[in-house]
Design a protein around this motif. Sequence first.
Motif, PDB file in Angstrom:
ATOM      1  N   LYS A  62       0.827  -1.203   0.000  1.00 22.93           N
ATOM      2  CA  LYS A  62       0.000   0.000   0.000  1.00 22.93           C
ATOM      3  C   LYS A  62       0.865   1.258   0.000  1.00 22.93           C
ATOM      4  O   LYS A  62       0.569   2.235  -0.692  1.00 22.93           O
ATOM      5  CB  LYS A  62      -0.928  -0.011   1.216  1.00 22.93           C
ATOM      6  CG  LYS A  62      -2.029   1.039   1.160  1.00 22.93           C
ATOM      7  CD  LYS A  62      -3.028   0.858   2.292  1.00 22.93           C
ATOM      8  CE  LYS A  62      -4.132   1.905   2.195  1.00 22.93           C
ATOM      9  NZ  LYS A  62      -5.130   1.753   3.284  1.00 22.93           N
ATOM     10  N   ASP A 119      -3.140  -6.042  -9.736  1.00 24.40           N
ATOM     11  CA  ASP A 119      -3.392  -5.726  -8.331  1.00 24.40           C
ATOM     12  C   ASP A 119      -2.617  -4.497  -7.884  1.00 24.40           C
ATOM     13  O   ASP A 119      -3.100  -3.711  -7.071  1.00 24.40           O
ATOM     14  CB  ASP A 119      -3.027  -6.921  -7.437  1.00 24.40           C
ATOM     15  CG  ASP A 119      -4.017  -8.073  -7.598  1.00 24.40           C
ATOM     16  OD1 ASP A 119      -5.153  -7.801  -8.005  1.00 24.40           O
ATOM     17  OD2 ASP A 119      -3.640  -9.217  -7.310  1.00 24.40           O
ATOM     18  N   ARG A 129      -4.313  -0.109  -9.024  1.00 24.02           N
ATOM     19  CA  ARG A 129      -4.467   0.726  -7.827  1.00 24.02           C
ATOM     20  C   ARG A 129      -3.688   2.029  -7.977  1.00 24.02           C
ATOM     21  O   ARG A 129      -4.133   3.095  -7.544  1.00 24.02           O
ATOM     22  CB  ARG A 129      -4.028  -0.045  -6.588  1.00 24.02           C
ATOM     23  CG  ARG A 129      -5.055  -1.077  -6.128  1.00 24.02           C
ATOM     24  CD  ARG A 129      -4.546  -1.907  -4.958  1.00 24.02           C
ATOM     25  NE  ARG A 129      -5.607  -2.712  -4.365  1.00 24.02           N
ATOM     26  CZ  ARG A 129      -6.031  -3.874  -4.836  1.00 24.02           C
ATOM     27  NH1 ARG A 129      -5.464  -4.373  -5.935  1.00 24.02           N
ATOM     28  NH2 ARG A 129      -6.996  -4.539  -4.239  1.00 24.02           N
ATOM     29  N   HIS A 167      -5.649   4.196 -10.336  1.00 26.30           N
ATOM     30  CA  HIS A 167      -6.798   4.780  -9.658  1.00 26.30           C
ATOM     31  C   HIS A 167      -6.408   6.063  -8.920  1.00 26.30           C
ATOM     32  O   HIS A 167      -7.087   7.093  -9.036  1.00 26.30           O
ATOM     33  CB  HIS A 167      -7.392   3.772  -8.678  1.00 26.30           C
ATOM     34  CG  HIS A 167      -8.508   4.310  -7.831  1.00 26.30           C
ATOM     35  ND1 HIS A 167      -9.775   4.514  -8.319  1.00 26.30           N
ATOM     36  CD2 HIS A 167      -8.530   4.712  -6.534  1.00 26.30           C
ATOM     37  CE1 HIS A 167     -10.538   5.006  -7.359  1.00 26.30           C
ATOM     38  NE2 HIS A 167      -9.809   5.146  -6.261  1.00 26.30           N
TER      39      HIS A 167
END
Length: 382
Positions: free
Chosen positions: A70, A95, A99, A102
């Motif tokens: 993250k 994955d 992200r 985004h």
Amino acid sequence: MKLFLLAGEASGDKLGAALMAAMKDLAPGVEFAGIGGPEMEAEGLTSLFPMQELSVMGIAEVLPKYRALKRRIAETAQAVSAFAPDALITIDSPDFCLRVAHLVKEANPAQKTVHYVAPSVWAWRPKRATKMAKVIDHVLALLPFEPPYMTAAGMSCDFVGHPVVAEPRATEAEAAEFRETFMIGPDQPLALCLPGSRAGEVKRLGPRFDEALMRLRDREPGLRVVVPTVKGVAKLVRDMTARWPVAPIVVEATADKRAAFAAADLALAASGTVSLELAASRTPMVIGYDANFLSWHIISRLLRVDTVTLVNLVSETRAVPEFLGPACKPGAMSGALLELLENPTKRKAQLDAMERTMQRLGAGGEPPGLRAARSVLAFLNR
């Protein structure tokens, strides 16, 4: 022109490197930033952090590294914004890559985004295309039947061919030299053992593949085994195979791997892009794959196809035997390998399927990396 590229595993690194090389020819002065492996670095990329940090897959494998991933996602998105590229090009590894896309789109909705490798929505989770369309504008597809799935979801998409068709192959002389170097007789059976390019895959599949090949050796006492590997897991492979009852030949250099593929009579391989590399070298194969119990339980319930092997899918045959999940057993895989050695009909069926696969993936045409670069430029000029 400025491009920010993201790759998270060895296959993506190859795609990125070919795209970078072609972009340098078509758009002189292009600048690159992003994350990649040794092949992209050789084309001039300075990776933001080691690509190997992203080479994890499966729910159980990702969870322990979730916080670190993250942080890397946020760090990468910030780097994209600071670089202000003409396009963010994410390469496979959805994955992580999607992200990042985004966050980038949240910060700058006008940022153009390209994803290289269409998600396999024809195999499982078809809604992924619709979800991806929220952050991706254009897709570069490796398989000829994928563009309609992407355009239906709202993205533009071009089939650019699979890079495996443009990769150099070893000559017969190089294959013979490989056998001579490692003292493998011209009539001595030679098998490749390919347990994957991620640490989790190698740990899970390596012992099973070893046992399958040991059983095959009981029927073929002269059998020799070569384990081609990649930088990210080379030490793990060498440490693991040193404990095997009969130590195989481990090769890491690209030239040695190509020669091994050409010299081999058959292969036992993890599911993935390697099946196409084996098809390009005309090496008959058996596919085995398993994941963590939780990951496999979820994935197997979502599968929409009866095979995951790309040679089977592209050729529209089922010539390559595969043993997935609970079926990934040494005895079953050993039996299929023995049949490939002893049954000329089975071998010919695979070789025919391989030829059809290579033709459908663009063999003999413009190199896929160049087609991908042309597609990116056409997209940016629209």
